[in-house]
Design a protein around this motif. Structure first.
Motif: not given
Length: 245
Positions: A12-38
């Motif tokens: 699942x994606x992290x909830x942007x309201x609960x963990x809005x900026x997991x890495x403050x050095x990259x504001x707005x980036x909430x997750x990464x994936x190898x590809x766009x899965x179905x």
């Protein structure tokens, strides 16, 4: 990006309201994936998250703060655009085509030259993923056609009463603005209060868009997803542009 979640096909994606900026050095980036899965793109949009990345990068998933949005009623239809609309409406060789050739509009957006940009974020993977959303009824294209030629347009994503603008292109002056004006008029008719524009640009601001806090945007999204009065397929033509005259 050590604190950014790497997502597998079922994660699942992290909830942007609960963990809005997991890495403050990259504001707005909430997750990464190898590809766009179905199914991943659909889940992301309904959480206010979208992909934005380049070729040879992993898929980067964003929820920026602030969020650029355009309220359809605030669309700035300047006198010069009104003149273009009048000429467009009076020319039988010009038309607005909705969902007629989604792939062609996306390809045109991908290949459009943009000031201060090298290349495009619309990769082949992006094209395939959004075409799948289109096939499911959640992605739409608005094409501006002159003498049978595609001269401008946009594509967007829609869930419930929320529309997410993705990209525009123009081969003639004001052609992309005609597409956006048509979309804003249609949204007004269907009580859609907000079009997501994702990130702030001077061009979007000139058309009436404004920044909104992530919290306010996500709360609006939560309520807009419950709106059920939008019928499929989308069916409108260039006459909708008379809304601005």
């Amino acid at each position: 990006m050590s604190n950014i979640a790497w997502l597998g096909a079922q994660d699942p994606f992290p909830n942007p309201l609960l963990s809005p900026d997991p890495d403050p050095s990259v504001p707005g980036l909430v997750a990464v994936s190898e590809r766009i899965y179905p199914g991943q793109l659909s889940r992301a949009y309904q959480m206010g998250i979208f992909p934005w990345y380049s070729d040879n990068q992993p898929v980067l998933w964003w929820s920026p703060n602030p969020r650029m949005v355009l309220k359809p009623a605030d669309f700035k239809c300047h006198e010069s655009l009104k003149k273009t609309i009048r000429n467009f409406l009076n020319d039988p060789r010009k038309s607005v085509e909705v969902d007629h050739d989604f792939a062609a509009v996306v390809r045109s957006c991908a290949t459009a030259r943009r000031k201060d940009q090298d290349g495009t974020w619309i990769t082949h993977e992006i094209m395939d993923a959004y075409t799948k959303l289109h096939d499911e009824g959640h992605a739409h294209s608005i094409a501006i056609v002159d003498h049978g030629q595609l001269i401008g347009g946009l594509y967007c994503v829609a869930f419930g009463g929320m529309v997410f603008g993705e990209s525009m292109f123009s081969h003639q002056t004001d052609a992309s603005k005609l597409a956006l004006a048509a979309l804003c008029a249609w949204c007004t008719e269907h009580a859609i209060a907000m079009i997501d524009c994702q990130q702030e640009t001077a061009h979007l601001r000139s058309l009436g868009a404004a920044p909104l806090s992530r919290e306010v945007f996500l709360n609006h999204l939560h309520n807009a997803l419950k709106q059920t009065n939008i019928e499929l397929p989308w069916t409108f033509n260039k006459e909708i542009l008379s809304h601005w005259l």
